[in-house]
Design a protein around this motif. Structure first.
Motif, PDB file in Angstrom:
ATOM      1  N   GLN A   1      75.337 -12.606  30.129  1.00 53.97           N
ATOM      2  CA  GLN A   1      74.265 -13.413  29.497  1.00 53.97           C
ATOM      3  C   GLN A   1      72.975 -12.906  29.762  1.00 53.97           C
ATOM      4  N   GLY A   2      73.002 -11.536  29.844  1.00 54.60           N
ATOM      5  CA  GLY A   2      71.757 -10.986  29.898  1.00 54.60           C
ATOM      6  C   GLY A   2      70.842 -10.567  28.875  1.00 54.60           C
ATOM      7  N   PRO A   3      69.775  -9.938  28.880  1.00 53.94           N
ATOM      8  CA  PRO A   3      68.935  -9.722  27.791  1.00 53.94           C
ATOM      9  C   PRO A   3      69.712  -8.880  26.584  1.00 53.94           C
ATOM     10  N   GLY A   4      70.711  -8.383  26.704  1.00 49.58           N
ATOM     11  CA  GLY A   4      71.086  -7.738  25.537  1.00 49.58           C
ATOM     12  C   GLY A   4      70.580  -6.144  25.646  1.00 49.58           C
ATOM     13  N   ILE A   5      71.352  -5.296  24.794  1.00 53.89           N
ATOM     14  CA  ILE A   5      70.999  -3.897  24.597  1.00 53.89           C
ATOM     15  C   ILE A   5      70.190  -3.841  23.114  1.00 53.89           C
ATOM     16  N   GLU A   6      68.872  -3.350  23.087  1.00 50.51           N
ATOM     17  CA  GLU A   6      68.306  -3.445  21.728  1.00 50.51           C
ATOM     18  C   GLU A   6      68.814  -2.042  20.862  1.00 50.51           C
ATOM     19  N   ASN A   7      69.197  -0.996  21.595  1.00 49.74           N
ATOM     20  CA  ASN A   7      69.580   0.026  20.810  1.00 49.74           C
ATOM     21  C   ASN A   7      70.801   0.840  21.644  1.00 49.74           C
ATOM     22  N   ILE A   8      71.972   0.496  21.259  1.00 50.02           N
ATOM     23  CA  ILE A   8      73.114   0.973  21.891  1.00 50.02           C
ATOM     24  C   ILE A   8      73.133   2.598  21.991  1.00 50.02           C
ATOM     25  N   GLU A   9      73.088   2.993  20.848  1.00 45.47           N
ATOM     26  CA  GLU A   9      73.089   4.451  20.741  1.00 45.47           C
ATOM     27  C   GLU A   9      72.200   5.149  21.738  1.00 45.47           C
ATOM     28  N   LEU A  10      70.724   4.608  21.670  1.00 49.23           N
ATOM     29  CA  LEU A  10      70.045   5.206  22.767  1.00 49.23           C
ATOM     30  C   LEU A  10      70.176   4.861  24.140  1.00 49.23           C
TER      31      LEU A  10
ATOM     32  N   GLY B   1      70.888  10.133  30.352  1.00 47.72           N
ATOM     33  CA  GLY B   1      69.490  10.389  30.904  1.00 47.72           C
ATOM     34  C   GLY B   1      68.583   9.188  30.612  1.00 47.72           C
ATOM     35  N   TYR B   2      69.089   8.328  29.791  1.00 45.52           N
ATOM     36  CA  TYR B   2      68.055   7.033  29.461  1.00 45.52           C
ATOM     37  C   TYR B   2      68.319   6.052  30.147  1.00 45.52           C
ATOM     38  N   SER B   3      67.085   5.558  30.784  1.00 45.39           N
ATOM     39  CA  SER B   3      67.454   4.377  31.718  1.00 45.39           C
ATOM     40  C   SER B   3      66.151   3.672  31.602  1.00 45.39           C
ATOM     41  N   THR B   4      66.194   2.104  31.777  1.00 47.81           N
ATOM     42  CA  THR B   4      65.248   1.336  31.920  1.00 47.81           C
ATOM     43  C   THR B   4      65.203   0.708  33.314  1.00 47.81           C
ATOM     44  N   ALA B   5      65.776   1.388  34.236  1.00 52.88           N
ATOM     45  CA  ALA B   5      65.771   0.769  35.526  1.00 52.88           C
ATOM     46  C   ALA B   5      64.397   0.813  36.172  1.00 52.88           C
ATOM     47  N   PRO B   6      64.149  -0.260  36.816  1.00 54.92           N
ATOM     48  CA  PRO B   6      62.768  -0.602  37.518  1.00 54.92           C
ATOM     49  C   PRO B   6      62.852   0.515  38.674  1.00 54.92           C
ATOM     50  N   ASP B   7      61.336   0.671  39.379  1.00 52.32           N
ATOM     51  CA  ASP B   7      61.288   1.634  40.434  1.00 52.32           C
ATOM     52  C   ASP B   7      62.075   0.942  41.765  1.00 52.32           C
ATOM     53  N   ASN B   8      61.938  -0.314  41.908  1.00 61.94           N
ATOM     54  CA  ASN B   8      62.831  -0.818  43.184  1.00 61.94           C
ATOM     55  C   ASN B   8      64.158  -0.526  42.879  1.00 61.94           C
ATOM     56  N   ILE B   9      64.737  -0.356  41.868  1.00 65.21           N
ATOM     57  CA  ILE B   9      66.122  -0.125  41.735  1.00 65.21           C
ATOM     58  C   ILE B   9      66.423   1.300  41.619  1.00 65.21           C
ATOM     59  N   ARG B  10      65.283   2.282  41.241  1.00 64.78           N
ATOM     60  CA  ARG B  10      65.573   3.696  41.435  1.00 64.78           C
ATOM     61  C   ARG B  10      65.742   4.025  42.832  1.00 64.78           C
ATOM     62  N   THR B  11      64.775   3.363  43.738  1.00 65.98           N
ATOM     63  CA  THR B  11      64.821   3.807  45.033  1.00 65.98           C
ATOM     64  C   THR B  11      66.093   3.671  45.825  1.00 65.98           C
TER      65      THR B  11
ATOM     66  N   LEU C   1      76.528   4.367  31.654  1.00 64.81           N
ATOM     67  CA  LEU C   1      77.125   4.253  30.304  1.00 64.81           C
ATOM     68  C   LEU C   1      77.986   5.471  29.877  1.00 64.81           C
ATOM     69  N   PRO C   2      77.081   6.763  29.954  1.00 67.63           N
ATOM     70  CA  PRO C   2      78.067   8.153  29.855  1.00 67.63           C
ATOM     71  C   PRO C   2      79.312   8.194  30.735  1.00 67.63           C
ATOM     72  N   ASN C   3      79.390   7.762  31.846  1.00 67.36           N
ATOM     73  CA  ASN C   3      80.416   7.866  32.790  1.00 67.36           C
ATOM     74  C   ASN C   3      81.367   6.794  32.228  1.00 67.36           C
ATOM     75  N   MET C   4      81.085   5.735  31.902  1.00 64.40           N
ATOM     76  CA  MET C   4      81.953   4.595  31.223  1.00 64.40           C
ATOM     77  C   MET C   4      82.928   5.304  30.008  1.00 64.40           C
ATOM     78  N   LYS C   5      81.991   5.926  29.383  1.00 64.93           N
ATOM     79  CA  LYS C   5      82.701   6.647  28.093  1.00 64.93           C
ATOM     80  C   LYS C   5      83.825   7.604  28.400  1.00 64.93           C
ATOM     81  N   LYS C   6      83.040   8.500  29.477  1.00 63.00           N
ATOM     82  CA  LYS C   6      83.982   9.694  29.831  1.00 63.00           C
ATOM     83  C   LYS C   6      85.133   9.169  30.532  1.00 63.00           C
ATOM     84  N   TYR C   7      85.003   8.422  31.639  1.00 63.67           N
ATOM     85  CA  TYR C   7      86.291   7.946  32.200  1.00 63.67           C
ATOM     86  C   TYR C   7      87.273   6.761  31.425  1.00 63.67           C
ATOM     87  N   SER C   8      86.799   6.360  30.464  1.00 61.15           N
ATOM     88  CA  SER C   8      87.803   5.501  29.625  1.00 61.15           C
ATOM     89  C   SER C   8      88.412   5.946  28.634  1.00 61.15           C
ATOM     90  N   ASP C   9      89.485   5.595  28.203  1.00 59.05           N
ATOM     91  CA  ASP C   9      90.077   6.063  26.950  1.00 59.05           C
ATOM     92  C   ASP C   9      89.566   5.529  25.637  1.00 59.05           C
TER      93      ASP C   9
END
Ligand SMILES: Nc1ncnc2c1ncn2[C@@H]1O[C@H](COP(=O)(O)OP(=O)(O)OP(=O)(O)O)[C@@H](O)[C@H]1O
Ligand SMILES: [Mg+2]
Lengths: 111, 142
Positions: free
Chosen positions: B79-88, B93-103, B112-120
């Protein structure tokens, strides 16, 4: 080369000896970004990284790394150390930079 | 029906000490069931990325894992904020992760690309302000 051989070669300090010491090491693998490591790390890699938080442990376990080598003198934080013990993951550490640590593994693999 | 197993996991918000627990649990269950290691690897990687996204980008949620003789289905609902543009969001390489998470090592924009790659099969449904549901399937046999 088995994880056990790397542990006893003495090139790295042992932070946690896991329950997988008979596992074969396939290749050294270097990356600090978790989802790249998750997607690209070959199975049974000796994973060299500077990231010592709990997420490193989760990725190592789920992507089937054979062991973690913390380079550049980086340390596991407390939560991560507990996780390593709990999940039986072998973690080593070294003052060496990432490349040199991986090269050390590579040389021992190909000795 | 009788040979279908369903497991449900609560994924806590912002708790990295427990993040990955659901995926680890599924991994060990599949191991005990004697599932092919390559299949287990696919499920582990795909599910972990989805699980951690719920922790980082949403406020936790629930995961249903349905294991049948044909496939493993994972339904991740938040029940999070949702994804505005799923394709994007799906782009490497697309990420909105904040700095404290990046560290912590996140934010490569490869989850998401990994999820796509490793699921059928993978499907994302997301409504802004309401939440996101990701469904992934991994087939037991090629
Ligand atoms: N469950 C979700 N709820 C809301 N937004 C999400 C969710 N999952 C992904 N996103 C959005 O999609 C983007 C891309 O996700 P992706 O997992 O690919 O990269 P990331 O999580 O930012 O970094 P990482 O490479 O560590 O996974 C996120 O940055 C976020 O904006
Ligand atoms: Mg992600």
């Amino acid at each position: 080369m088995k994880v056990n051989d790397l542990i006893h070669a003495g090139s790295f300090k042992v932070v946690n000896e896991g329950d997988n010491s008979q596992r074969e090491i396939s290749v050294p693998y270097c990356c600090d970004l978790l989802s790249i490591a998750m997607g690209k790390m070959p199975e049974d890699s000796a994973w060299v990284t500077v990231m010592g938080n709990i997420n490193t442990l989760a990725v190592a376990a789920l992507a089937d790394a054979s062991c973690i080598i913390l380079a550049e003198n980086s340390k596991l934080d407390e939560a991560a150390l507990n996780k390593a013990r709990e999940q039986g993951i072998t973690v080593l550490e070294t003052e060496l930079p990432i490349f040199d640590a991986a090269l050390m593994v590579y040389k021992q693999l190909n000795a | 029906m009788s040979d279908t197993i369903t497991m449900t996991y609560e994924v806590p918000a912002d708790d990295f000490t427990r993040a990955g627990e659901a995926s680890s649990n599924v991994k060990s269950k599949l191991k005990k069931m004697g599932v092919d290691p390559d299949i287990i690897r696919k499920v582990s990687i795909a599910m972990y990325e989805g699980e951690i996204n719920m922790v980082i980008h949403a406020c936790g949620g629930t995961i249903d894992v349905i294991i049948s003789p044909e496939e493993i289905e994972m339904i991740l609902k938040d029940q999070g904020p949702g994804i505005e543009n799923i394709e994007l969001a799906m782009q490497a390489g697309y990420s909105t992760a904040p700095d404290n998470i990046r560290t912590l090592g996140f934010g490569a924009g490869m989850g998401l690309p990994n999820m796509k790659k490793y699921s059928d099969e993978m499907n994302i449904e997301s409504v802004l302000g309401v939440g996101t549901t990701v469904t992934m399937k991994v087939k037991m046999f090629e």
